[in-house]
Design a protein around this motif. Structure first.
Motif, mmCIF file in Angstrom:
data_model
loop_
_atom_site.group_PDB
_atom_site.id
_atom_site.type_symbol
_atom_site.label_atom_id
_atom_site.label_comp_id
_atom_site.label_asym_id
_atom_site.label_seq_id
_atom_site.Cartn_x
_atom_site.Cartn_y
_atom_site.Cartn_z
ATOM 1 N N ALA A 1 0.834 -1.134 -0.063
ATOM 2 C CA ALA A 1 0.145 -0.087 -0.099
ATOM 3 C C ALA A 1 0.867 1.222 -0.080
ATOM 4 O O ALA A 1 0.335 2.370 -0.418
ATOM 5 N N TYR A 2 2.046 1.043 0.420
ATOM 6 C CA TYR A 2 3.168 2.456 0.551
ATOM 7 C C TYR A 2 3.447 2.773 -0.735
ATOM 8 O O TYR A 2 4.150 3.820 -1.008
ATOM 9 N N ALA A 3 3.247 1.885 -1.888
ATOM 10 C CA ALA A 3 3.893 2.065 -3.228
ATOM 11 C C ALA A 3 3.355 3.334 -3.675
ATOM 12 O O ALA A 3 2.250 3.805 -3.763
ATOM 13 N N ARG B 1 -3.792 -2.612 18.330
ATOM 14 C CA ARG B 1 -4.451 -3.912 17.632
ATOM 15 C C ARG B 1 -5.986 -3.311 17.333
ATOM 16 O O ARG B 1 -6.638 -4.332 17.044
ATOM 17 N N VAL B 2 -6.302 -2.243 18.047
ATOM 18 C CA VAL B 2 -7.745 -1.905 17.903
ATOM 19 C C VAL B 2 -7.922 -1.444 16.187
ATOM 20 O O VAL B 2 -8.927 -1.587 15.776
ATOM 21 N N ILE B 3 -6.722 -1.357 15.450
ATOM 22 C CA ILE B 3 -7.072 -0.906 14.000
ATOM 23 C C ILE B 3 -6.858 -2.285 13.327
ATOM 24 O O ILE B 3 -5.791 -3.011 13.360
ATOM 25 N N ASP B 4 -7.995 -2.783 12.609
ATOM 26 C CA ASP B 4 -7.807 -4.086 11.905
ATOM 27 C C ASP B 4 -7.961 -3.674 10.346
ATOM 28 O O ASP B 4 -8.614 -2.568 10.073
ATOM 29 N N THR B 5 -7.212 -3.998 9.359
ATOM 30 C CA THR B 5 -7.383 -3.541 8.181
ATOM 31 C C THR B 5 -7.760 -4.621 7.025
ATOM 32 O O THR B 5 -7.674 -6.135 7.433
ATOM 33 N N ALA B 6 -8.076 -4.392 5.885
ATOM 34 C CA ALA B 6 -8.469 -5.414 4.800
ATOM 35 C C ALA B 6 -7.725 -4.579 3.583
ATOM 36 O O ALA B 6 -7.229 -3.656 3.630
ATOM 37 N N ASP B 7 -7.992 -5.307 2.260
ATOM 38 C CA ASP B 7 -7.550 -5.041 1.140
ATOM 39 C C ASP B 7 -5.977 -4.758 1.167
ATOM 40 O O ASP B 7 -5.809 -3.482 0.517
ATOM 41 N N ALA B 8 -5.290 -5.516 1.341
ATOM 42 C CA ALA B 8 -3.923 -5.375 1.587
ATOM 43 C C ALA B 8 -3.381 -4.010 2.290
ATOM 44 O O ALA B 8 -2.487 -3.383 1.936
ATOM 45 N N SER C 1 -11.775 -1.741 11.379
ATOM 46 C CA SER C 1 -11.888 -1.142 12.642
ATOM 47 C C SER C 1 -10.707 -0.135 13.189
ATOM 48 O O SER C 1 -9.964 -0.322 12.487
ATOM 49 N N PRO C 2 -11.242 0.551 14.118
ATOM 50 C CA PRO C 2 -12.517 0.865 14.746
ATOM 51 C C PRO C 2 -13.578 1.571 13.989
ATOM 52 O O PRO C 2 -13.227 2.201 12.855
ATOM 53 N N ALA C 3 -14.848 1.281 14.445
ATOM 54 C CA ALA C 3 -15.934 1.918 13.595
ATOM 55 C C ALA C 3 -15.684 3.636 13.379
ATOM 56 O O ALA C 3 -15.237 4.246 14.239
ATOM 57 N N ARG D 1 -2.421 1.873 9.437
ATOM 58 C CA ARG D 1 -2.187 0.625 9.813
ATOM 59 C C ARG D 1 -1.284 0.499 10.984
ATOM 60 O O ARG D 1 -0.369 1.439 11.277
ATOM 61 N N PRO D 2 -1.378 -0.437 11.915
ATOM 62 C CA PRO D 2 -0.968 -0.878 12.915
ATOM 63 C C PRO D 2 0.774 -1.224 12.608
ATOM 64 O O PRO D 2 0.737 -2.231 11.643
ATOM 65 N N SER D 3 1.698 -0.779 13.160
ATOM 66 C CA SER D 3 3.199 -1.018 12.560
ATOM 67 C C SER D 3 3.039 -2.577 13.578
ATOM 68 O O SER D 3 2.732 -2.838 14.486
ATOM 69 N N GLY D 4 4.058 -3.456 12.729
ATOM 70 C CA GLY D 4 4.368 -4.639 13.453
ATOM 71 C C GLY D 4 5.764 -4.621 13.828
ATOM 72 O O GLY D 4 6.329 -5.852 14.122
ATOM 73 N N THR D 5 6.454 -3.483 14.037
ATOM 74 C CA THR D 5 7.961 -3.526 14.546
ATOM 75 C C THR D 5 8.115 -2.492 15.362
ATOM 76 O O THR D 5 9.020 -2.571 16.228
#
Ligand code: G16
Length: 546
Positions: free
Chosen positions: A330-332, A464-471, A477-479, A500-504
């Motif tokens: 998505a960052y492209a 983790r309250v932020i959940d994403t879809a579509d890459a 979420s959140p609503a 998006r939540p960072s994983g690092t």
């Protein structure tokens, strides 16, 4: 079975887990403050040993926190072909990492049972570390974990992350991919580089000179080791070599990409060719300043485009029918995707952040070029494509043009570390392409113009309250967050944004692009505010950039 685990349990009490501490295997392994990681390292030594018994192959464990600040550390697990560990085992890693001491035996038995592991099987684990102060003792904890389960270990000491990936792949292919030694690595890559650049004999000394920002990390040390092998065709000036500066502090690929400015510790004259590695040398970005002193960044998207252009030309010249694709996240930059799809007519795929996702997607094509915008990437050639190229290069009946293209493709394959993104290998490939095409950074930069963009970080109490879809391009979420982003994006031209939540790192990342820098900055700020308000921001509200 239990007898094998007794020693592991006994040793584990020497690497106690802070009660209640919960950590997750993130984008690229565990990563947090180094003080919280001793038990994680020991247990990853155990897990790597189990994985080795399961796969009957050598597994890698790299102690590094890559682009994170010096006080952090982390661990990356490497599967037999040198790729990131398979997702199912990321789950086991989290399970083992979070088991309290009294539950550790049950966790080990559970994994062994589910994976039907023969615990008496021999195991072999390669271990490497970066230059952080904490890496020495943490890598010893990994070795302790391996020994506790009776595995064999080989300690490579200071290596870049991609070098360890390479060693694991060489070992498990019985040397077919190369020799599992540092000399083997340098010799394979540098011989291919010299062969490629032999075809660019009219370069001036200026064109052979490159300034490298080593992020005060392991990449700088390894470049020093490699320098003499390529000197004839590439003179490297290393800055931020770790002799005084702090790791990743105001330097390195992540700093340069996110801040969109040159690193500290390097003097750039207009037109100088420069690049930055990150803290474990698996990322690279290029840059230069023009005659007005204006900074120009050539990030992972520009690198993917350059490589793709070069490969497409060679494939055409060779008369080969091979399908090339580019994998991005998505960052492209929107301009890069449009250029690749509309002008170059190549397939473009978008995956979630994390090289493991891009790598996986790139495997579907004859040639898969994958790069994250942050400069993490490589090129994968299918076995069939490699064989076709090799056959053509050995075919004495073809004309000179086809032959030359096939031979160049062969050396191109050799200079690339196909196991994972590798700043050293990518640098040699880019330098070779620029030399062969007689191209300056300005000419490379002019292939397409980036849309102005901005990346920000937002602190929230639980990302983790932020959940994403579509890459990761849409927030589920959140609503209300996605609706808020959609409304904000509509205010600007050519705009796009996501969170998006960072994983690092313990932050939410916000990305925005628009047709002017002011608008990209304003949109990034407004989306950051929406994240702060809807996803439980902590500390002060994000302030506007201007
Ligand atoms: C790691 C991953 C990359 C990812 C980066 C940032 O890089 O290997 O794929 O882009 O983290 O991830 P996130 O946005 O989830 O924090 P590195 O170089 O830090 O290992």
């Amino acid at each position: 079975m239990t007898a094998h685990f007794e020693e592991a349990l006994k040793q584990s009490s020497l690497h106690p887990k802070p009660a209640g501490l919960i950590l997750e295997y993130g984008t690229s392994g565990f990563r947090t403050n180094a003080k919280q990681l001793d038990h994680i390292m020991f247990r990853m030594g155990l897990l790597a040993t189990l994985r080795s018994k399961k796969t009957k192959a050598t597994i890698g464990v790299m102690v590094t926190a890559s682009h994170n600040p010096e006080e952090d550390n982390g661990v990356k697990l490497i599967d037999p072909m040198g790729e990131m560990v398979t997702p199912a085992w990321e789950g086991y890693a989290t399970q083992l990492a979070n088991a309290e001491q009294e539950d550790l035996l049950a966790a080990m038995k559970d994994i062994t049972g589910k994976e039907a592991i023969d615990i008496t099987q021999e195991a072999s684990v390669f271990v490497g570390k970066d230059t952080r102060g904490s890496s020495a003792s943490l890598s010893q904890s990994v070795l302790d974990g391996v020994n506790a389960l009776g595995g064999h270990s080989k300690n490579y000491g200071l290596v870049t992350t991609p070098q360890l990936h390479y060693m694991v792949c060489c070992q498990n292919t019985q040397g077919k991919y190369g020799e599992a030694t540092m000399d083997g690595y340098y010799s394979k890559l540098c011989t291919a580089f010299l062969h490629l650049t032999k075809h660019a004999s009219n370069r001036t000394d200026d064109q052979k000179h490159l300034c490298v920002d080593g992020a005060n990390g392991i990449g700088a040390l390894k470049l020093q080791e490699m320098e003499s092998h390529v000197k004839k065709n590439l003179q490297i000036s290393i800055f931020n070599d770790g002799s005084k500066g702090k790791l990743n502090f105001q330097c390195g690929a992540d700093f340069v990409k996110v801040q969109q400015k040159p690193p500290a510790g390097i003097e750039i004259n207009p037109g100088d060719r420069c690049c930055s590695f990150d803290g474990d040398a698996d990322r690279i970005v290029y840059y230069y300043t023009d005659s007005q002193g204006c900074f120009h960044l050539l990030d992972g998207d520009k690198i993917a485009t350059l490589i793709c252009t070069y490969l497409k030309e060679l494939i055409n010249q060779a008369g080969l029918d091979l399908k090339i694709a580019v994998v991005q996240t998505a960052y492209a930059n929107g301009s890069s995707t449009r250029y690749l799809e509309d002008t170059m007519k190549v397939i473009v795929k978008c995956t979630k952040t994390g090289v493991k996702h891009l790598h996986h997607a790139a495997l579907e094509f004859d040639i898969g070029v994958y790069f994250e915008a942050n400069g993490h990437g490589t090129v994968l050639f299918s076995k069939a494509a490699e064989e076709m190229i090799q056959k053509l290069a050995e075919d004495s009946s073809i004309n000179d043009e086809r032959k030359k293209a096939a031979v160049l493709l062969q050396s191109t394959i050799t200079v690339i570390n196909q196991t994972v993104g590798d700043a050293i290998s990518d640098m040699l490939l880019i330098e070779a392409i620029l030399a062969i095409k007689g191209m300056t950074l300005q000419q490379w930069d002019a292939i397409y113009s980036d849309l102005p963009n901005r990346q920000l970080k937002v602190k929230v109490s639980d990302r983790r309250v932020i959940d994403t879809a579509d890459a990761e391009r849409r927030a589920v979420s959140p609503a209300g967050l996605q609706e808020a982003i959609d409304t904000l994006v509509k205010k600007y031209r050519q705009a796009r944004s996501f969170a998006r939540p960072s994983g690092t790192e313990d932050v939410v990342r916000v990305y925005a692009e628009a047709d002017t820098q002011e608008d990209a900055d304003a949109l990034a700020h407004e989306v950051s505010l929406a994240v702060y308000r809807l996803a439980g921001g902590v500390g002060d509200e994000p302030k506007p950039l201007h």
